[in-house]
Design a protein around this motif. Structure first.
Motif, PDB file in Angstrom:
ATOM      1  N   LEU A   1       0.842  -1.184   0.000  1.00 49.29           N
ATOM      2  CA  LEU A   1       0.000   0.000   0.000  1.00 49.29           C
ATOM      3  C   LEU A   1       0.879   1.237   0.000  1.00 49.29           C
ATOM      4  N   MET A   2       0.612   2.139  -0.924  1.00 47.53           N
ATOM      5  CA  MET A   2       1.419   3.356  -1.079  1.00 47.53           C
ATOM      6  C   MET A   2       0.541   4.599  -0.946  1.00 47.53           C
TER       7      MET A   2
ATOM      8  N   THR B   1      -7.931   5.418  -2.875  1.00 49.46           N
ATOM      9  CA  THR B   1      -8.667   6.355  -2.041  1.00 49.46           C
ATOM     10  C   THR B   1      -7.825   7.612  -1.917  1.00 49.46           C
ATOM     11  N   GLY B   2      -8.427   8.701  -1.419  1.00 50.00           N
ATOM     12  CA  GLY B   2      -7.606   9.884  -1.289  1.00 50.00           C
ATOM     13  C   GLY B   2      -8.361  11.138  -0.943  1.00 50.00           C
ATOM     14  N   MET B   3      -7.616  12.221  -1.009  1.00 48.23           N
ATOM     15  CA  MET B   3      -8.095  13.547  -0.626  1.00 48.23           C
ATOM     16  C   MET B   3      -7.567  14.547  -1.633  1.00 48.23           C
ATOM     17  N   LEU B   4      -8.417  15.459  -2.064  1.00 46.08           N
ATOM     18  CA  LEU B   4      -8.069  16.483  -3.042  1.00 46.08           C
ATOM     19  C   LEU B   4      -8.503  17.841  -2.530  1.00 46.08           C
ATOM     20  N   THR B   5      -7.646  18.826  -2.705  1.00 45.21           N
ATOM     21  CA  THR B   5      -8.057  20.205  -2.499  1.00 45.21           C
ATOM     22  C   THR B   5      -7.654  20.988  -3.734  1.00 45.21           C
ATOM     23  N   PHE B   6      -8.472  21.969  -4.073  1.00 45.81           N
ATOM     24  CA  PHE B   6      -8.281  22.726  -5.305  1.00 45.81           C
ATOM     25  C   PHE B   6      -8.803  24.136  -5.098  1.00 45.81           C
ATOM     26  N   ASN B   7      -8.017  25.105  -5.558  1.00 42.00           N
ATOM     27  CA  ASN B   7      -8.567  26.431  -5.744  1.00 42.00           C
ATOM     28  C   ASN B   7      -8.442  26.699  -7.231  1.00 42.00           C
ATOM     29  N   LYS B   8      -8.726  27.859  -7.703  1.00 41.77           N
ATOM     30  CA  LYS B   8      -8.725  28.077  -9.151  1.00 41.77           C
ATOM     31  C   LYS B   8      -7.344  27.938  -9.782  1.00 41.77           C
ATOM     32  N   ASP B   9      -6.294  27.930  -9.005  1.00 49.00           N
ATOM     33  CA  ASP B   9      -4.933  27.881  -9.543  1.00 49.00           C
ATOM     34  C   ASP B   9      -4.201  26.567  -9.315  1.00 49.00           C
TER      35      ASP B   9
ATOM     36  N   GLU C   1      -3.929   7.038  -2.295  1.00 44.48           N
ATOM     37  CA  GLU C   1      -3.360   5.863  -1.654  1.00 44.48           C
ATOM     38  C   GLU C   1      -3.989   4.617  -2.262  1.00 44.48           C
ATOM     39  N   GLY C   2      -3.166   3.597  -2.380  1.00 42.72           N
ATOM     40  CA  GLY C   2      -3.648   2.352  -2.957  1.00 42.72           C
ATOM     41  C   GLY C   2      -2.483   1.430  -3.263  1.00 42.72           C
ATOM     42  N   PRO C   3      -2.761   0.342  -3.979  1.00 41.44           N
ATOM     43  CA  PRO C   3      -1.693  -0.577  -4.353  1.00 41.44           C
ATOM     44  C   PRO C   3      -0.618   0.135  -5.177  1.00 41.44           C
ATOM     45  N   ARG C   4       0.626  -0.190  -4.939  1.00 43.78           N
ATOM     46  CA  ARG C   4       1.748   0.497  -5.592  1.00 43.78           C
ATOM     47  C   ARG C   4       1.594   0.545  -7.108  1.00 43.78           C
ATOM     48  N   ALA C   5       1.246  -0.568  -7.727  1.00 41.28           N
ATOM     49  CA  ALA C   5       1.121  -0.600  -9.188  1.00 41.28           C
ATOM     50  C   ALA C   5       0.036   0.368  -9.664  1.00 41.28           C
ATOM     51  N   GLN C   6      -1.065   0.446  -8.932  1.00 40.38           N
ATOM     52  CA  GLN C   6      -2.160   1.345  -9.322  1.00 40.38           C
ATOM     53  C   GLN C   6      -1.753   2.816  -9.153  1.00 40.38           C
TER      54      GLN C   6
ATOM     55  N   LYS D   1       0.863   1.399   6.251  1.00 42.45           N
ATOM     56  CA  LYS D   1       0.394   0.184   6.918  1.00 42.45           C
ATOM     57  C   LYS D   1      -1.124   0.075   6.783  1.00 42.45           C
ATOM     58  N   HIS D   2      -1.798   1.224   6.717  1.00 45.77           N
ATOM     59  CA  HIS D   2      -3.249   1.261   6.544  1.00 45.77           C
ATOM     60  C   HIS D   2      -3.626   2.565   5.849  1.00 45.77           C
ATOM     61  N   ARG D   3      -4.785   2.591   5.245  1.00 50.53           N
ATOM     62  CA  ARG D   3      -5.263   3.778   4.531  1.00 50.53           C
ATOM     63  C   ARG D   3      -5.685   4.871   5.511  1.00 50.53           C
ATOM     64  N   GLU D   4      -5.435   6.098   5.116  1.00 50.28           N
ATOM     65  CA  GLU D   4      -5.898   7.234   5.915  1.00 50.28           C
ATOM     66  C   GLU D   4      -7.279   7.704   5.463  1.00 50.28           C
ATOM     67  N   TRP D   5      -7.597   7.500   4.183  1.00 50.06           N
ATOM     68  CA  TRP D   5      -8.874   7.957   3.626  1.00 50.06           C
ATOM     69  C   TRP D   5      -9.661   6.787   3.065  1.00 50.06           C
ATOM     70  N   SER D   6      -9.789   5.726   3.830  1.00 51.17           N
ATOM     71  CA  SER D   6     -10.407   4.503   3.327  1.00 51.17           C
ATOM     72  C   SER D   6     -11.877   4.672   2.972  1.00 51.17           C
ATOM     73  N   LYS D   7     -12.560   5.655   3.545  1.00 50.29           N
ATOM     74  CA  LYS D   7     -13.990   5.770   3.260  1.00 50.29           C
ATOM     75  C   LYS D   7     -14.295   6.650   2.044  1.00 50.29           C
ATOM     76  N   TRP D   8     -13.272   7.216   1.409  1.00 46.11           N
ATOM     77  CA  TRP D   8     -13.515   8.072   0.250  1.00 46.11           C
ATOM     78  C   TRP D   8     -12.717   7.616  -0.966  1.00 46.11           C
ATOM     79  N   SER D   9     -13.405   7.397  -2.099  1.00 43.65           N
ATOM     80  CA  SER D   9     -12.655   7.166  -3.334  1.00 43.65           C
ATOM     81  C   SER D   9     -11.945   8.465  -3.709  1.00 43.65           C
ATOM     82  N   MET D  10     -12.541   9.600  -3.361  1.00 40.68           N
ATOM     83  CA  MET D  10     -11.860  10.895  -3.488  1.00 40.68           C
ATOM     84  C   MET D  10     -12.626  11.916  -2.674  1.00 40.68           C
ATOM     85  N   ASN D  11     -12.107  12.239  -1.501  1.00 40.01           N
ATOM     86  CA  ASN D  11     -12.674  13.292  -0.674  1.00 40.01           C
ATOM     87  C   ASN D  11     -12.218  14.622  -1.261  1.00 40.01           C
ATOM     88  N   TYR D  12     -12.990  15.659  -1.048  1.00 43.03           N
ATOM     89  CA  TYR D  12     -12.656  16.952  -1.644  1.00 43.03           C
ATOM     90  C   TYR D  12     -12.944  18.073  -0.668  1.00 43.03           C
TER      91      TYR D  12
END
Length: 145
Positions: A11-12, A46-54, A61-66, A92-103
């Motif tokens: 897991l990476m 799984t993961g977390m994204l933040t974005f502003n206009k710039d 996070e997920g399997p290394r190959a993915q 060792k474990h996911r931090e954002w396991s409940k979100w395919s992409m939190n924003y």
């Protein structure tokens, strides 16, 4: 001889920053987010994204190959440029396991969180070190519940 994917269990996590192309609209961004959620769910990412206009700041996070495949597709995506990897690490474990992409986007409610980790008044993820990027994403994620 059959090929066996021996690294599927590793897991990476990868955090990167990139600059949004100026012609990326709010509609484009919503499409990016929706597609990421679908693709990530299909690829055990799984993961977390933040974005502003710039800027984009994302941790996946997920399997290394993915994660490696995702990195190649992100580099090729013309909706952003100047992608810089801030950190990669084994988990060792996911931090954002409940979100395919939190924003989370910068808002008045979370402005103090952005300011806490920024070295300037504006959000610029290129100025964040790995610890600051991780802290920012974790605090934003905690606010989202």
């Amino acid at each position: 001889m059959t090929s066996v994917n021996t690294d599927a269990h590793i897991l990476m996590s990868m955090t990167y920053a990139s600059r949004a192309n100026p012609d990326v609209s709010a509609t484009d961004f919503n499409e990016i987010l929706q597609q990421a959620q679908i693709n990530n769910a299909a690829n055990s990412i799984t993961g977390m994204l933040t974005f502003n206009k710039d800027y984009f700041l994302q941790t996946v996070e997920g399997p290394r190959a993915q994660i490696n495949r995702l990195l190649y597709s992100l580099i090729a995506d013309e909706r952003h440029y100047d992608l810089q990897v801030i950190e990669t690490r084994e988990l060792k474990h996911r931090e954002w396991s409940k979100w395919s992409m939190n924003y989370a986007s910068p808002t008045e409610e979370n402005a103090a969180v952005y300011l806490k980790y920024s070295t300037t008044n504006g959000f610029n993820p290129y100025l964040l070190n790995a610890d600051s990027a991780n802290g920012l994403m974790n605090e934003l994620s905690a606010q989202k519940g």
